[in-house]
Design a protein around this motif. Structure first.
Motif, PDB file in Angstrom:
ATOM      1  N   LEU A  44       0.759  -1.304  -0.079  1.00 60.30           N
ATOM      2  CA  LEU A  44      -0.088  -0.009  -0.041  1.00 60.30           C
ATOM      3  C   LEU A  44       0.776   1.247  -0.201  1.00 60.30           C
ATOM      4  CD1 LEU A  44      -2.467  -0.994   2.564  1.00 60.30           C
ATOM      5  CD2 LEU A  44      -3.118  -0.322   0.367  1.00 60.30           C
ATOM      6  N   VAL A  45       1.822   1.415   0.789  1.00 64.51           N
ATOM      7  CA  VAL A  45       2.681   2.607   1.011  1.00 64.51           C
ATOM      8  C   VAL A  45       4.129   2.582   0.943  1.00 64.51           C
ATOM      9  CG1 VAL A  45       0.651   3.875   2.413  1.00 64.51           C
ATOM     10  CG2 VAL A  45       2.396   2.470   3.684  1.00 64.51           C
ATOM     11  N   GLY A  46       4.646   1.129   1.056  1.00 63.74           N
ATOM     12  CA  GLY A  46       6.133   1.085   1.347  1.00 63.74           C
ATOM     13  C   GLY A  46       6.897   1.649   0.024  1.00 63.74           C
ATOM     14  N   GLY A  47       7.947   1.985   0.154  1.00 60.74           N
ATOM     15  CA  GLY A  47       8.837   2.603  -0.918  1.00 60.74           C
ATOM     16  C   GLY A  47      10.040   3.223  -0.196  1.00 60.74           C
ATOM     17  N   ASP A  48      10.745   3.983  -1.062  1.00 62.62           N
ATOM     18  CA  ASP A  48      11.848   4.932  -0.610  1.00 62.62           C
ATOM     19  C   ASP A  48      11.300   6.219  -0.213  1.00 62.62           C
ATOM     20  OD1 ASP A  48      13.709   3.225  -1.609  1.00 62.62           O
ATOM     21  OD2 ASP A  48      14.156   4.046  -3.293  1.00 62.62           O
ATOM     22  N   ASN A  49      10.001   6.524  -0.469  1.00 63.88           N
ATOM     23  CA  ASN A  49       9.471   7.999  -0.013  1.00 63.88           C
ATOM     24  C   ASN A  49       8.489   7.681   1.396  1.00 63.88           C
ATOM     25  OD1 ASN A  49      10.853   9.563  -1.766  1.00 63.88           O
ATOM     26  ND2 ASN A  49       9.166   8.892  -3.365  1.00 63.88           N
ATOM     27  N   ALA A  50       8.657   6.511   1.855  1.00 55.24           N
ATOM     28  CA  ALA A  50       7.773   6.164   3.210  1.00 55.24           C
ATOM     29  C   ALA A  50       8.440   6.415   4.258  1.00 55.24           C
ATOM     30  CB  ALA A  50       7.488   4.608   3.036  1.00 55.24           C
ATOM     31  N   TRP A  51       7.858   6.524   5.316  1.00 58.03           N
ATOM     32  CA  TRP A  51       8.452   6.973   6.691  1.00 58.03           C
ATOM     33  C   TRP A  51       7.979   6.059   7.892  1.00 58.03           C
ATOM     34  CZ3 TRP A  51      11.064  11.501   5.975  1.00 58.03           C
ATOM     35  CH2 TRP A  51      10.741  12.240   5.045  1.00 58.03           C
ATOM     36  N   LEU A  52       8.796   5.410   8.374  1.00 57.72           N
ATOM     37  CA  LEU A  52       8.614   4.667   9.580  1.00 57.72           C
ATOM     38  C   LEU A  52       8.520   5.455  10.900  1.00 57.72           C
ATOM     39  CD1 LEU A  52       7.981   1.465   9.944  1.00 57.72           C
ATOM     40  CD2 LEU A  52      10.527   1.547  10.859  1.00 57.72           C
ATOM     41  N   ILE A  53       7.519   5.471  11.360  1.00 56.68           N
ATOM     42  CA  ILE A  53       6.947   6.502  12.519  1.00 56.68           C
ATOM     43  C   ILE A  53       6.971   5.668  14.030  1.00 56.68           C
ATOM     44  CG2 ILE A  53       5.600   8.516  13.449  1.00 56.68           C
ATOM     45  CD1 ILE A  53       4.670   8.518  10.539  1.00 56.68           C
ATOM     46  N   ILE A  54       7.840   6.319  14.686  1.00 57.47           N
ATOM     47  CA  ILE A  54       7.949   5.496  16.021  1.00 57.47           C
ATOM     48  C   ILE A  54       7.185   6.477  17.108  1.00 57.47           C
ATOM     49  CG2 ILE A  54       9.033   4.367  18.096  1.00 57.47           C
ATOM     50  CD1 ILE A  54       9.521   3.055  15.177  1.00 57.47           C
ATOM     51  N   ASP A  55       6.257   5.997  17.710  1.00 53.16           N
ATOM     52  CA  ASP A  55       5.450   6.897  18.669  1.00 53.16           C
ATOM     53  C   ASP A  55       5.030   6.234  19.951  1.00 53.16           C
ATOM     54  OD1 ASP A  55       4.386   9.433  19.796  1.00 53.16           O
ATOM     55  OD2 ASP A  55       3.001   9.568  18.110  1.00 53.16           O
ATOM     56  N   ASP A  56       4.061   6.784  20.880  1.00 48.35           N
ATOM     57  CA  ASP A  56       3.746   6.399  22.020  1.00 48.35           C
ATOM     58  C   ASP A  56       1.995   6.266  21.737  1.00 48.35           C
ATOM     59  OD1 ASP A  56       5.946   5.942  23.300  1.00 48.35           O
ATOM     60  OD2 ASP A  56       5.575   7.414  24.804  1.00 48.35           O
ATOM     61  N   THR A  57       1.331   5.199  22.246  1.00 48.67           N
ATOM     62  CA  THR A  57       0.033   5.349  22.439  1.00 48.67           C
ATOM     63  C   THR A  57      -0.371   4.949  23.711  1.00 48.67           C
ATOM     64  OG1 THR A  57      -0.139   4.631  19.971  1.00 48.67           O
ATOM     65  CG2 THR A  57      -2.109   4.262  21.639  1.00 48.67           C
ATOM     66  N   ALA A  58      -1.329   5.711  24.400  1.00 47.83           N
ATOM     67  CA  ALA A  58      -1.851   5.474  25.705  1.00 47.83           C
ATOM     68  C   ALA A  58      -3.222   5.197  25.617  1.00 47.83           C
ATOM     69  CB  ALA A  58      -1.651   6.812  26.484  1.00 47.83           C
ATOM     70  N   LEU A  59      -3.505   3.901  26.396  1.00 48.50           N
ATOM     71  CA  LEU A  59      -4.813   3.579  26.854  1.00 48.50           C
ATOM     72  C   LEU A  59      -5.558   4.070  28.221  1.00 48.50           C
ATOM     73  CD1 LEU A  59      -4.653   0.175  24.734  1.00 48.50           C
ATOM     74  CD2 LEU A  59      -5.496   2.166  23.930  1.00 48.50           C
ATOM     75  N   PRO A  60      -6.308   4.918  28.557  1.00 49.01           N
ATOM     76  CA  PRO A  60      -6.585   5.127  29.769  1.00 49.01           C
ATOM     77  C   PRO A  60      -7.387   3.808  30.480  1.00 49.01           C
ATOM     78  CG  PRO A  60      -7.174   6.923  28.484  1.00 49.01           C
ATOM     79  CD  PRO A  60      -6.599   5.990  27.564  1.00 49.01           C
ATOM     80  N   LYS A  61      -6.867   3.571  31.594  1.00 47.29           N
ATOM     81  CA  LYS A  61      -7.502   2.292  32.345  1.00 47.29           C
ATOM     82  C   LYS A  61      -7.730   2.571  33.834  1.00 47.29           C
ATOM     83  CE  LYS A  61      -7.379  -1.332  29.287  1.00 47.29           C
ATOM     84  NZ  LYS A  61      -8.524  -2.115  29.111  1.00 47.29           N
ATOM     85  N   LYS A  62      -8.859   2.270  34.344  1.00 47.56           N
ATOM     86  CA  LYS A  62      -9.106   2.021  35.740  1.00 47.56           C
ATOM     87  C   LYS A  62      -8.707   0.749  36.393  1.00 47.56           C
ATOM     88  CE  LYS A  62     -10.968   6.162  35.399  1.00 47.56           C
ATOM     89  NZ  LYS A  62     -10.460   7.496  35.838  1.00 47.56           N
ATOM     90  N   GLY A  63      -8.395   0.941  37.639  1.00 46.91           N
ATOM     91  CA  GLY A  63      -8.079  -0.411  38.323  1.00 46.91           C
ATOM     92  C   GLY A  63      -6.589  -0.630  38.354  1.00 46.91           C
TER      93      GLY A  63
END
Length: 243
Positions: A44-63
């Motif tokens: 779909l999107v691979g190639g020399d012009n593609a970016w591999l983006i590293i980030d954080d994702t948070a899932l708010p949880k109780k308990g």
């Protein structure tokens, strides 16, 4: 709703108990499915012009029983809160992002408690303390190993402030651009390490730089800045100042 009971009710061929065991026990290997996802993402999107983006994702949880839940910074809320924190890996090109990896981060309150991890079903090989940059590097190696094409790795200062992370990207021959804290100590490219001999006292154990560092903010203070706009977002053009 995304719970087991209504999902089981949609198919008479599987009972609630069977589906709950399948989801709750996690006795299946997801690696084949993850590899198939990477192959499709590359198409779909691979190639020399593609970016591999590293980030954080948070899932708010109780308990406190969900794996990895602890008071930590929740990017979704913009503050420290009880949540699960995950390292996300996205392959993107032009305006199209495709999520290709999501790995749970275990804080010290979990990795220091073997009984708690065992009770929550954390796999034995994952019951170790690992930093987010270490998790990210493992994911980057998995993406590279699958043959996915990309031109550059991007990450924010949560990863960019890690010297070993930046060094590991360079050792892999990757192009990268990462964020840094404005307080990050920086040196000129031609800095050298010296081993000064102390005239008195104990002999030094370690080399030191031949000149003092400055903060990234101070280093860039005298640079010429310009405003760059790259695309339209939901609230107008996205712009920022660059040196």
């Amino acid at each position: 709703r995304k719970s087991v009971q209504p999902m089981a009710a949609r198919d008479s061929g599987v009972s609630y108990d069977q589906l709950h065991h399948f989801i709750g026990s996690g006795v299946w290997d997801a690696s084949a499915l993850e590899t198939a996802l990477l192959i499709e993402a590359d198409k779909l999107v691979g190639g020399d012009n593609a970016w591999l983006i590293i980030d954080d994702t948070a899932l708010p949880k109780k308990g406190c029983h969900s794996v990895g839940v602890a008071p930590q910074y929740a990017s979704a809320l913009g503050k420290t809160a009880n949540c699960q924190s995950l390292v996300s890996v996205t392959l993107a090109s032009r305006e199209v992002p495709v999520m290709v990896g999501l790995r749970l981060f275990l804080p010290e309150t979990w990795t220091d408690d073997q009984e708690r991890m065992a009770r929550a079903g954390v796999p034995t090989e994952r019951q170790i303390a690992r930093t987010k940059p270490e998790i990210a590097l493992e994911e980057i190696d998995r993406v590279i190993g699958s043959g996915v094409r990309f031109g550059c790795v991007l990450a924010d200062s949560g990863y960019g402030s890690s010297g070993p992370f930046r060094q590991a990207l360079s050792e892999r021959g990757l192009l990268w651009a990462v964020g840094l804290s404005r307080r990050q100590n920086v040196y000129p490219a031609d800095v050298a390490l010296v081993f000064p001999v102390a005239s008195t006292g104990k002999r030094r154990k370690y080399h030191i730089a031949d000149r003092p560092p400055v903060s990234a903010e101070a280093m860039l203070a005298g640079e010429k800045w310009q405003k760059v706009s790259w695309r339209r977002g939901t609230k107008g053009r996205l712009t920022c100042l660059f040196a």
